[in-house]
Design a protein around this motif. Sequence first.
Motif, mmCIF file in Angstrom:
data_model
loop_
_atom_site.group_PDB
_atom_site.id
_atom_site.type_symbol
_atom_site.label_atom_id
_atom_site.label_comp_id
_atom_site.label_asym_id
_atom_site.label_seq_id
_atom_site.Cartn_x
_atom_site.Cartn_y
_atom_site.Cartn_z
ATOM 1 N N HIS A 236 0.796 -1.222 0.000
ATOM 2 C CA HIS A 236 0.000 0.000 0.000
ATOM 3 C C HIS A 236 0.833 1.279 0.000
ATOM 4 C CE1 HIS A 236 -3.672 2.324 0.590
ATOM 5 N NE2 HIS A 236 -2.968 3.106 1.392
ATOM 6 N N TRP A 237 1.966 1.250 0.700
ATOM 7 C CA TRP A 237 2.677 2.506 0.929
ATOM 8 C C TRP A 237 3.879 2.719 0.010
ATOM 9 C CZ3 TRP A 237 -0.549 4.998 3.941
ATOM 10 C CH2 TRP A 237 -1.286 4.309 4.898
ATOM 11 N N THR A 238 4.160 1.778 -0.878
ATOM 12 C CA THR A 238 5.301 1.936 -1.782
ATOM 13 C C THR A 238 4.853 1.710 -3.221
ATOM 14 O OG1 THR A 238 6.039 -0.392 -1.889
ATOM 15 C CG2 THR A 238 6.723 0.912 0.045
ATOM 16 N N PRO A 239 5.691 2.090 -4.201
ATOM 17 C CA PRO A 239 5.334 1.876 -5.616
ATOM 18 C C PRO A 239 5.186 0.412 -5.996
ATOM 19 C CG PRO A 239 7.092 3.503 -5.417
ATOM 20 C CD PRO A 239 6.920 2.900 -4.060
ATOM 21 N N LEU A 240 5.677 -0.515 -5.155
ATOM 22 C CA LEU A 240 5.538 -1.939 -5.488
ATOM 23 C C LEU A 240 4.077 -2.357 -5.561
ATOM 24 C CD1 LEU A 240 8.335 -3.577 -3.290
ATOM 25 C CD2 LEU A 240 8.397 -3.052 -5.728
ATOM 26 N N GLY A 241 3.199 -1.597 -4.872
ATOM 27 C CA GLY A 241 1.771 -1.913 -4.883
ATOM 28 C C GLY A 241 1.092 -1.579 -6.190
ATOM 29 N N GLY A 242 1.782 -0.834 -7.053
ATOM 30 C CA GLY A 242 1.204 -0.523 -8.353
ATOM 31 C C GLY A 242 0.079 0.492 -8.254
#
Length: 446
Positions: free
Chosen positions: A239-245
């Motif tokens: 949720h909090w990083t760009p990995l969540g898309g």
Amino acid sequence: MSDPFSYFHFATSQRPLGASAKSSLNRVGMTVTFVTYLLVVIFGSTSWLSTNSIWMELPLLTQQLPEGWSLPSYLAAVVQLACIGPLFYSIVHKCSNYTIPTAPTIQILLVFCTAITAALAFLWPVTVDVLGTPHSLALLVIMFCMALVNATSNVLFMPYMSMYHPSYLTAYFVGMGLSSLVPSLVSLVQGTGRYDCVQQNTTGVLVPEYYPSRFDVTTFNLVMFGWMSLATVSFALLHWTPLGGPKELKKNKSAEGLPPDEASPLQPKEKKTHTYARYFTLLFLVAFNCAQMNGIVPSIQSFAMLPYSQMTYHLALTLSNIASPIAGFMPMLYTPKTVFSMSMFTGVATFFTGLIVTLAASSPDPIGREYWWGGAFAILCSVVASSMHSYLRTVFAHVVMDGAEDKESRLFWCGVFIQVGSFIGSCIMFPLVNVYGLFISAPACR
């Protein structure tokens, strides 16, 4: 490319797309990333992991705690009391103007559940005298806290997934399957419940002599603490990083609960009525399926499997838990769309649930107990029922959400009916098993 991880396409995003599906894909992007998919799976595994881990330790807990084999009935009662969690959340969410921040709430609950899992590792043997009788008060209190988080996950975690591409909802349900598979596999490595039948010198009666486990309850719970820590970090990354898309924006709260295309005042009344009928029929099927999956089968599975052998019971649990997350992938290959077809699939699942109930009712002498095919048949019923229930749970969530103006609201009510069905199933089975004694346990040794 901004995302350093490779992309891949799932089968669901390669089918011919309608206008609504294309619109959705335009909002979230045409591809699904492997890293995000994996993070969702691990996040989904938190749904009932903590509660399931305690159930998997019952062979050891019942040997060492004062309640003995009455401990499961205490734990079942505590889990039902924890349903106050989703009830409270639902009232605040739907009956007040206060908006609960979803992601921060999930993160806090995951941190809380991780902390009490660590506490359980050291506090589980603590007993307190209640009215002169020792009780495992620490275990019961921690179980209530865990079940509070797990039960709330149905109405909080699953609606959160409405912000993602529908393929990720499949990943979430695969993760839900892991919530039982992970503690099951750790329990198998631990070696709980293994015994030999030994003849007593004085009476000549065969009694079970249990092997010591490879590691104790404390170590088991520390392993579960490690997994919960991984899952908590996974949600933070999700949720909090760009990995969540990319994520979809939430719709206005005033639109919640409307069936698809309901917003248009020019829509014919007959079509609205048909939409409502289909919607509530699907919610009924969701509750009916989960009543079997989370209430009926777990309550009587030991009665159905143990008469054959301890190995039959362990194989039934393990293979069912392996089949459950695999079945979560099946809607990517085929998803029934009509109420009739989904009702037919539900009927098949109910048939195999009925076979398990029949085997349990005939304990301690079910059909084929003396033959190898009896145990194989019992395992087959368990695996097929588990697969069908997991498949249908994923299908219903996808179909209920499909085409809706407010996906979050649809998934919220789907989660509510999952919890309602599970609660009703447990409430029906608890008195039948623990009060009226309709199911008879098979002796460990014959």
